[in-house]
Design an enzyme around this catalytic site. Structure first.
Site, PDB file in Angstrom:
ATOM      1  N   GLY A   1       0.867  -1.182   0.000  1.00 46.23           N
ATOM      2  CA  GLY A   1       0.000   0.000   0.000  1.00 46.23           C
ATOM      3  C   GLY A   1       0.900   1.228   0.000  1.00 46.23           C
ATOM      4  N   LEU A   2       0.337   2.374   0.320  1.00 48.37           N
ATOM      5  CA  LEU A   2       1.155   3.588   0.246  1.00 48.37           C
ATOM      6  C   LEU A   2       2.272   3.581   1.285  1.00 48.37           C
ATOM      7  CD1 LEU A   2      -1.480   6.271  -0.729  1.00 48.37           C
ATOM      8  CD2 LEU A   2       0.370   5.317  -2.112  1.00 48.37           C
TER       9      LEU A   2
ATOM     10  N   SER B   1      -5.001   1.409   0.190  1.00 47.34           N
ATOM     11  CA  SER B   1      -4.455   2.670  -0.304  1.00 47.34           C
ATOM     12  C   SER B   1      -4.969   2.988  -1.696  1.00 47.34           C
ATOM     13  CB  SER B   1      -2.930   2.587  -0.356  1.00 47.34           C
ATOM     14  OG  SER B   1      -2.393   2.423   0.924  1.00 47.34           O
TER      15      SER B   1
ATOM     16  N   ALA C   1      -8.276   4.695  -1.674  1.00 46.17           N
ATOM     17  CA  ALA C   1      -8.507   5.923  -0.892  1.00 46.17           C
ATOM     18  C   ALA C   1      -9.088   7.005  -1.790  1.00 46.17           C
ATOM     19  CB  ALA C   1      -7.213   6.386  -0.239  1.00 46.17           C
ATOM     20  N   GLN C   2     -10.024   7.732  -1.221  1.00 48.78           N
ATOM     21  CA  GLN C   2     -10.794   8.654  -2.059  1.00 48.78           C
ATOM     22  C   GLN C   2     -10.456  10.103  -1.756  1.00 48.78           C
ATOM     23  OE1 GLN C   2     -14.874   7.670  -1.253  1.00 48.78           O
ATOM     24  NE2 GLN C   2     -14.860   5.908  -2.614  1.00 48.78           N
ATOM     25  N   GLY C   3     -10.860  10.533  -0.528  1.00 51.81           N
ATOM     26  CA  GLY C   3     -10.909  11.967  -0.198  1.00 51.81           C
ATOM     27  C   GLY C   3      -9.581  12.659  -0.307  1.00 51.81           C
ATOM     28  N   GLY C   4      -8.529  12.092   0.265  1.00 50.92           N
ATOM     29  CA  GLY C   4      -7.249  12.738   0.115  1.00 50.92           C
ATOM     30  C   GLY C   4      -6.305  12.622   1.284  1.00 50.92           C
TER      31      GLY C   4
ATOM     32  N   GLU D   1     -13.188  17.980   5.349  1.00 51.44           N
ATOM     33  CA  GLU D   1     -13.834  16.747   5.813  1.00 51.44           C
ATOM     34  C   GLU D   1     -14.141  16.871   7.296  1.00 51.44           C
ATOM     35  OE1 GLU D   1     -11.325  13.478   4.586  1.00 51.44           O
ATOM     36  OE2 GLU D   1     -11.951  13.687   2.507  1.00 51.44           O
TER      37      GLU D   1
ATOM     38  N   HIS E   1     -17.229   3.875   9.237  1.00 45.81           N
ATOM     39  CA  HIS E   1     -17.487   5.071   8.430  1.00 45.81           C
ATOM     40  C   HIS E   1     -18.994   5.229   8.273  1.00 45.81           C
ATOM     41  CE1 HIS E   1     -17.380   8.047   5.283  1.00 45.81           C
ATOM     42  NE2 HIS E   1     -16.059   8.094   5.347  1.00 45.81           N
TER      43      HIS E   1
ATOM     44  N   ARG F   1     -16.312  11.626  12.548  1.00 47.48           N
ATOM     45  CA  ARG F   1     -16.971  10.396  12.073  1.00 47.48           C
ATOM     46  C   ARG F   1     -17.723   9.651  13.158  1.00 47.48           C
ATOM     47  NH1 ARG F   1     -12.524   8.094   7.822  1.00 47.48           N
ATOM     48  NH2 ARG F   1     -12.959   9.776   6.386  1.00 47.48           N
TER      49      ARG F   1
ATOM     50  N   HIS G   1     -14.303   0.471   8.572  1.00 43.47           N
ATOM     51  CA  HIS G   1     -13.508   1.234   7.602  1.00 43.47           C
ATOM     52  C   HIS G   1     -12.030   1.298   7.952  1.00 43.47           C
ATOM     53  CE1 HIS G   1     -12.790   4.260   4.589  1.00 43.47           C
ATOM     54  NE2 HIS G   1     -12.353   5.128   5.477  1.00 43.47           N
TER      55      HIS G   1
ATOM     56  N   ARG H   1      -9.926   8.160  14.297  1.00 45.84           N
ATOM     57  CA  ARG H   1      -9.025   8.828  13.345  1.00 45.84           C
ATOM     58  C   ARG H   1      -9.690  10.049  12.714  1.00 45.84           C
ATOM     59  NH1 ARG H   1      -8.269   8.010   7.429  1.00 45.84           N
ATOM     60  NH2 ARG H   1     -10.117   6.715   7.558  1.00 45.84           N
TER      61      ARG H   1
ATOM     62  N   LEU I   1      -3.429   8.546   5.283  1.00 49.84           N
ATOM     63  CA  LEU I   1      -2.434   8.564   4.205  1.00 49.84           C
ATOM     64  C   LEU I   1      -1.229   9.391   4.636  1.00 49.84           C
ATOM     65  CD1 LEU I   1      -4.530   8.855   0.913  1.00 49.84           C
ATOM     66  CD2 LEU I   1      -3.816   6.833   2.157  1.00 49.84           C
TER      67      LEU I   1
HETATM   68  C1  LIG Z   1     -12.539   2.995   0.408  1.00 51.27           C
HETATM   69  C2  LIG Z   1     -11.494   3.639   1.261  1.00 51.27           C
HETATM   70  C3  LIG Z   1     -11.280   5.008   1.170  1.00 51.27           C
HETATM   71  C4  LIG Z   1     -10.315   5.626   1.967  1.00 51.27           C
HETATM   72  N1  LIG Z   1     -10.073   6.965   1.804  1.00 51.27           N
HETATM   73  C5  LIG Z   1      -9.075   7.553   2.526  1.00 51.27           C
HETATM   74  C6  LIG Z   1      -8.713   8.917   2.303  1.00 51.27           C
HETATM   75  O1  LIG Z   1      -9.281   9.590   1.452  1.00 51.27           O
HETATM   76  N2  LIG Z   1      -7.723   9.441   3.059  1.00 51.27           N
HETATM   77  C7  LIG Z   1      -7.046   8.728   4.007  1.00 51.27           C
HETATM   78  O2  LIG Z   1      -6.148   9.257   4.668  1.00 51.27           O
HETATM   79  N3  LIG Z   1      -7.348   7.423   4.214  1.00 51.27           N
HETATM   80  C8  LIG Z   1      -8.329   6.825   3.493  1.00 51.27           C
HETATM   81  N4  LIG Z   1      -8.619   5.503   3.703  1.00 51.27           N
HETATM   82  C9  LIG Z   1      -7.776   4.734   4.625  1.00 51.27           C
HETATM   83  C10 LIG Z   1      -6.437   4.470   3.935  1.00 51.27           C
HETATM   84  O3  LIG Z   1      -6.667   4.104   2.608  1.00 51.27           O
HETATM   85  C11 LIG Z   1      -5.651   3.380   4.613  1.00 51.27           C
HETATM   86  O4  LIG Z   1      -5.613   3.547   5.982  1.00 51.27           O
HETATM   87  C12 LIG Z   1      -4.206   3.377   4.116  1.00 51.27           C
HETATM   88  O5  LIG Z   1      -4.212   3.354   2.718  1.00 51.27           O
HETATM   89  C13 LIG Z   1      -3.450   2.212   4.661  1.00 51.27           C
HETATM   90  O6  LIG Z   1      -2.271   2.090   3.944  1.00 51.27           O
HETATM   91  P1  LIG Z   1      -1.271   0.897   4.272  1.00 51.27           P
HETATM   92  O7  LIG Z   1      -0.156   1.036   3.288  1.00 51.27           O
HETATM   93  O8  LIG Z   1      -0.974   0.892   5.692  1.00 51.27           O
HETATM   94  O9  LIG Z   1      -2.131  -0.420   3.992  1.00 51.27           O
HETATM   95  P2  LIG Z   1      -2.852  -0.927   2.668  1.00 51.27           P
HETATM   96  O10 LIG Z   1      -2.986   0.134   1.670  1.00 51.27           O
HETATM   97  O11 LIG Z   1      -4.074  -1.642   3.080  1.00 51.27           O
HETATM   98  O12 LIG Z   1      -1.822  -1.983   2.099  1.00 51.27           O
HETATM   99  C14 LIG Z   1      -1.561  -3.201   2.770  1.00 51.27           C
HETATM  100  C15 LIG Z   1      -0.671  -4.031   1.884  1.00 51.27           C
HETATM  101  O13 LIG Z   1      -0.202  -5.162   2.609  1.00 51.27           O
HETATM  102  C16 LIG Z   1      -0.349  -6.328   1.811  1.00 51.27           C
HETATM  103  N5  LIG Z   1      -0.417  -7.480   2.721  1.00 51.27           N
HETATM  104  C17 LIG Z   1      -1.366  -7.774   3.654  1.00 51.27           C
HETATM  105  N6  LIG Z   1      -1.049  -8.926   4.292  1.00 51.27           N
HETATM  106  C18 LIG Z   1       0.133  -9.347   3.764  1.00 51.27           C
HETATM  107  C19 LIG Z   1       0.987 -10.468   3.997  1.00 51.27           C
HETATM  108  N7  LIG Z   1       0.688 -11.440   4.905  1.00 51.27           N
HETATM  109  N8  LIG Z   1       2.125 -10.587   3.270  1.00 51.27           N
HETATM  110  C20 LIG Z   1       2.440  -9.658   2.329  1.00 51.27           C
HETATM  111  N9  LIG Z   1       1.664  -8.582   2.050  1.00 51.27           N
HETATM  112  C21 LIG Z   1       0.538  -8.429   2.775  1.00 51.27           C
HETATM  113  C22 LIG Z   1      -1.616  -6.049   1.019  1.00 51.27           C
HETATM  114  O14 LIG Z   1      -1.716  -6.897  -0.085  1.00 51.27           O
HETATM  115  C23 LIG Z   1      -1.373  -4.583   0.646  1.00 51.27           C
HETATM  116  O15 LIG Z   1      -0.472  -4.480  -0.424  1.00 51.27           O
HETATM  117  C24 LIG Z   1      -9.580   4.864   2.905  1.00 51.27           C
HETATM  118  C25 LIG Z   1      -9.805   3.492   3.008  1.00 51.27           C
HETATM  119  C26 LIG Z   1     -10.740   2.875   2.195  1.00 51.27           C
HETATM  120  C27 LIG Z   1     -10.954   1.406   2.318  1.00 51.27           C
END
Ligand SMILES: Cc1cc2nc3c(=O)[nH]c(=O)nc-3n(C[C@H](O)[C@H](O)[C@H](O)COP(=O)(O)OP(=O)(O)OC[C@H]3O[C@@H](n4cnc5c(N)ncnc54)[C@H](O)[C@@H]3O)c2cc1C
Length: 496
Positions: free
Chosen positions: A17-18, A47, A50-53, A118, A233, A278, A337, A372, A378
């Protein structure tokens, strides 16, 4: 399952993810070799959706103090102020860095950022890209950079099964991919495996968000905390399990929340009405639904062209459900969420195990407290990934031996059943009886990572006998000042 030749690297990043993508790039830019393993494709993550920003202090007249105050107010007494300072103060530099990496945030014709507002933010502070497709836009730019960087070796469809530890430190992880189990040895291992809200039937998360990294860290002895704090959410499309999210950026642009009679019910519930934090909006909708009511987002009073131009992906998502975002009332209801709790870290993303770092949604850095603030997650990914890589590379890594491979594959979790139980018994409204019955049910299932993480959530929710932020107990509806503290999960093999 065959055994493959071990891999050796300086930095092992688990999750793309990000948080993981940015960490991999940060390490490679400092000259380190990186293995980036992810259990799906590079595009399969929260990630990406993610929509809003991204919230950050970039506007004239905004300040770190205001962003911090909004974050702390939303966190309902459980934010760590030092972590919040790190978060908000790191924002502008990370935004500039993302732009240097090729991310284009939306700007107006005069070149100024088009900032969104937001819930819980006292002012417009949210940068976005491609309207409300911010995650895909940023991830797309970072994925291109990762693919072009010879120091980063990407392993897609490769899941971490266990951390490689000798009890003192982390020496990497055991990876399963393409039917082969291999040891990836690393000086620094960084968990960026995301949250666990796909453990709930009604969720905005993709199916892979099952808390793997939290389970791995917990099994290895890392401290895990605040697992009761799940953010529900308020405005996911009503009906069904996996629910399309209608970003609260639409409320920032003036959308109303109305009941079946067209009455704006949030106006009576909070001074900021639709832009309340929220947890407040979710509780108000839950109460409305419990009384047999329904909630709708209403954008019909807004300029249609502006709505469709600002939110093309939300309009498309509604269209797939047979709804017109600008012309119909959009039925909405809460969905799981975001997980505020997770692997406890310090301000550098370091866990309680030497050589092991956790960043992004799998981590509990202290920035979110019990609830949160929108668009802070993000930002957290970028700020804390950057810090963790800096700290891990400067520290030189752990001196640890990998220990033996995992002896047995864990059982497959009964996911559809588990998700239904989690939603009904540990969802937006909880009580002692339901949580006890959930823990009994979970205790009867064979061991698996989803069952373990579900137990951590349910047990923490049962222990916290008050309502605070995302955690709402029908039998303890008030907030208890004596419980204004973060709590850690008891270690494995003790009674959770
Ligand atoms: C629909 C939606 C909209 C959102 N909008 C926003 C927004 O606008 N602004 C904001 O700040 N946040 C938003 N969020 C929250 C935000 O997207 C997440 O909190 C953030 O992207 C998490 O990033 P991350 O890199 O920690 O995890 P993730 O992006 O969830 O990535 C996790 C990664 O780990 C990998 N993984 C998992 N388990 C394993 C394993 N055992 N071995 C290897 N790889 C594994 C997955 O495949 C994935 O690649 C939103 C969330 C959703 C669902």
């Amino acid at each position: 399952m065959a055994s493959a030749t071990p891999v050796r690297t300086e930095v092992l990043v688990l999750g793309a993810g990000l948080a993981g993508l940015y960490a991999a790039l940060a390490a490679a830019r400092r000259g380190a070799d990186v293995v980036l393993a992810t259990k799906g494709s590079l595009q399969a993550s929260n990630s990406y959706m993610a929509q809003g920003g991204v919230a950050a202090v970039v506007a004239d007249g905004d300040s770190f103090a205001q962003h911090a105050a909004d974050t702390i107010a939303a966190g309902r007494g459980l934010c760590d102020p030092a972590a919040v300072d790190v978060l908000v103060q790191g924002g502008p530099e990370r935004i500039a860095d993302l732009e240097g990496l090729g991310v284009t945030f939306d700007r107006d014709p005069a070149g100024a950022y088009r900032l969104g507002r937001e819930g819980g933010h006292g002012r417009r502070r949210i940068l976005h890209a491609d309207g409300a497709a911010t995650g895909a836009a940023i991830a797309g730019a970072l994925i291109a950079r990762v693919a072009a960087n010879p120091r980063i070796h990407v392993l897609e469809h490769t899941a971490a099964l266990a951390l490689a530890t000798d009890g003192d430190g982390c020496a990497g992880a055991w990876l399963l991919g393409h039917d082969e189990l291999r040891l990836a040895r690393a000086r620094m291992t960084l968990l960026a495996t995301g949250g666990a809200c796909a453990l709930f039937h009604r969720t905005t998360n993709p199916p892979g968000a099952t808390g793997d990294g939290i389970a791995l860290a917990y099994r290895a002895g890392a401290t895990v905390r605040d697992m009761e704090f799940v953010q529900f959410h308020p405005t996911a499309l009503a009906g069904g399990g996996r629910a399309f999210l209608i970003s609260e950026a639409v409320r920032g642009e003036g959308a109303h929340l109305v009941d079946a009679a067209g009455c704006r019910f949030m106006a009576d519930a909070h001074p900021d009405a639709e832009l309340a934090p929220r947890d407040v909006v979710t509780r108000t909708i839950e109460a409305l639904v419990a009384d047999g009511g329904e909630a709708f987002l209403d954008l019909r009073h807004l300029d249609r062209d502006h709505v469709l131009d600002r939110f093309p992906n939300l309009a498309a998502g509604c269209r797939r459900a047979g709804l017109d975002l600008a012309a119909d009332r959009i039925p909405v209801a809460p969905a799981a969420h975001y997980l505020m709790g997770g692997i406890a870290t310090d301000l550098e993303g370091a866990t309680s195990i030497a050589g092991l770092y956790a960043v992004g949604e799998c981590a509990a850095t202290g920035v979110h407290g019990a609830n949160r603030l929108a668009s802070n997650s993000l930002l957290e990914c970028f700020v804390f990934s950057h810090r963790a890589i800096g700290h891990g590379l400067d520290a030189g890594g752990a001196v640890a031996e990998p220990g033996p491979p995992p002896v047995r594959p864990l059982a497959r979790a009964p996911l559809p059943e588990l998700r239904r139980h989690m939603w009904e018994l540990a969802g937006p409204v909880r009580d002692e009886e339901r949580l006890t019955s959930l823990l009994t049910w979970l205790g009867e299932r064979p061991d698996s990572n989803p069952v373990l993480v579900a137990r951590l959530i349910a047990a923490a929710a049962r222990r916290r006998t008050e309502s605070r932020g995302g955690h709402l107990r029908r039998d303890f509806p008030d907030t208890d000042r004596d419980q204004a503290r973060s709590t850690t999960c008891p270690p494995l093999h003790s009674t959770v």
